[in-house]
Design an enzyme around this catalytic site. Sequence first.
Site, mmCIF file in Angstrom:
data_model
loop_
_atom_site.group_PDB
_atom_site.id
_atom_site.type_symbol
_atom_site.label_atom_id
_atom_site.label_comp_id
_atom_site.label_asym_id
_atom_site.label_seq_id
_atom_site.Cartn_x
_atom_site.Cartn_y
_atom_site.Cartn_z
ATOM 1 C CD GLN A 2 -3.044 -0.430 -0.157
ATOM 2 O OE1 GLN A 2 -3.012 0.706 -0.610
ATOM 3 N NE2 GLN A 2 -3.808 -1.365 -0.692
ATOM 4 C CB SER A 3 4.400 1.818 -0.860
ATOM 5 O OG SER A 3 5.236 2.911 -1.165
ATOM 6 C CG ASN A 4 0.582 6.752 0.300
ATOM 7 O OD1 ASN A 4 -0.482 6.578 -0.275
ATOM 8 N ND2 ASN A 4 0.687 6.723 1.619
#
Length: 334
Positions: A73-75
Site C-alpha cells: 500500500q506504499s504511497n
Amino acid sequence: MNDKIVLSTWPTPLERAPRLAAALGLGGADLWIKRDDLIGLGGGGNKARKLEWTVGAALAAGADTLVTTGAAQSNHARLTAAAGARLGLDVVLVFPGTRDSAVNGSGNLVLDSLFGARIFWAGDSDPSAMADVTDEVCRQLRDDGARPFAIPFGGSSPLGARGYVDGGEELLSQLPDVEHVVVALGSGGTMAGLIGALGERRVLGVHCGAVAEPAVTVAGLAGALTGRDIAPDALRIRADQVGPGYGVLHEPVLEAMRTAALTEGLVLDPVYSGRAMAGLISAVRDGDIRPGQRSVLLHTGGLPGLFGHTETVHRAVDGLRAYEPEGASPSTEE
Ligand SMILES: *Cc1c(COP(=O)(O)O)cnc(C)c1O
C-alpha cells in the site's frame, strides 16, 4: 549536482483550519494545514517532492526504468509509478508477499496498475531483505537490457530529502513566523528535509512505526543533508501514536481522523497523516503546543491508501449511519 525536475505546480496551498483549531482548544488563526496532499502528480502526497530529486538523478544517469520498494500500500511506490508514466520511464515495484495476497488489490495497488507499473512479488522474504531483493531485480533488469535506477524505500536518501528542504522553504515564504510544523515520520526523509529548512526546534515528528530507530534515522539523513552534526536527542519526536503498530488503526488516530473530517471536511489517512493529527492533538493536551503559537500540520496525503484499509475504517466507525425519518414515511408501505 542539481538535476531536479518539476513534477507538479508549486506552491501547494496553505489553509487555515478554524473549526479544527477550536475543537483542539486552539485559536482560529493558530492552526494551518499545508496541503501537500494536493500535489498534482498521481493522486498527491509528500513523496512527489522527493521524486523531483531522485527521478531527476535517474534521468541524469540515463536510466530507462525506475525500481523501488515498500509495502504493497506504499504511497511512494504509487507516486514513483505516476512519475514514470509522466516521463515515459518503465517502473518496477518490489513488494513483499504474493500476487494472491493482493488479488483484489485496492487503494494504491489499483493506481499502480493504472499507471502501468509492473510488480515483482518477493514472497515471504524478510522485510529487512527488501533492499537486497531490489538489488537483485535491478541486476536481472540489466541482464534483460534495461537501464534500471533504484530509488530507496520511501525515497528517503539525503538526495530525496532535499525535496522537503524545498517544501520547508516554500512554507516559510507562506508563513514566516511558523513555530511548529507537525509531520508524520515514516522513512524519515520528510522530517529530515524540513529540519534542513526550519531547524530542529520547529519540527515535530510523529513516529508511525515504520522504522526501528526514528531519531537515529532522521538525524542521520538530516546530518548528511545539512553537513551539520545533528544529535538524535535534539530532535522533537513523539512516539505515542504508534499504537499496535505500523498500518494498524487505533482509537486516537481514528478519533483524529473523525475530528478533521467532521470539522473541516479534511481527509487524513490511517497510517500517516491521521497519526500526525493524533500527535498534534496530544501535543496540545500536554502543552508542547500552546494556543497563540502558529502551528502547521503538514498534510502528506495518503488518501488512496485509505481505500486499502476500508474494512478497518468501517468497523471502527460502526459502518454507515442510516437516516430514519421520524414523521410520516414517504415509503410505499400500505
Ligand atoms: C511516506 C509518507 C509519510 C512519511 O514520510 P517519510 O518521508 O517517509 O517519513 C507521511 N505521510 C504519507 C501519506 C506518506 O505516504
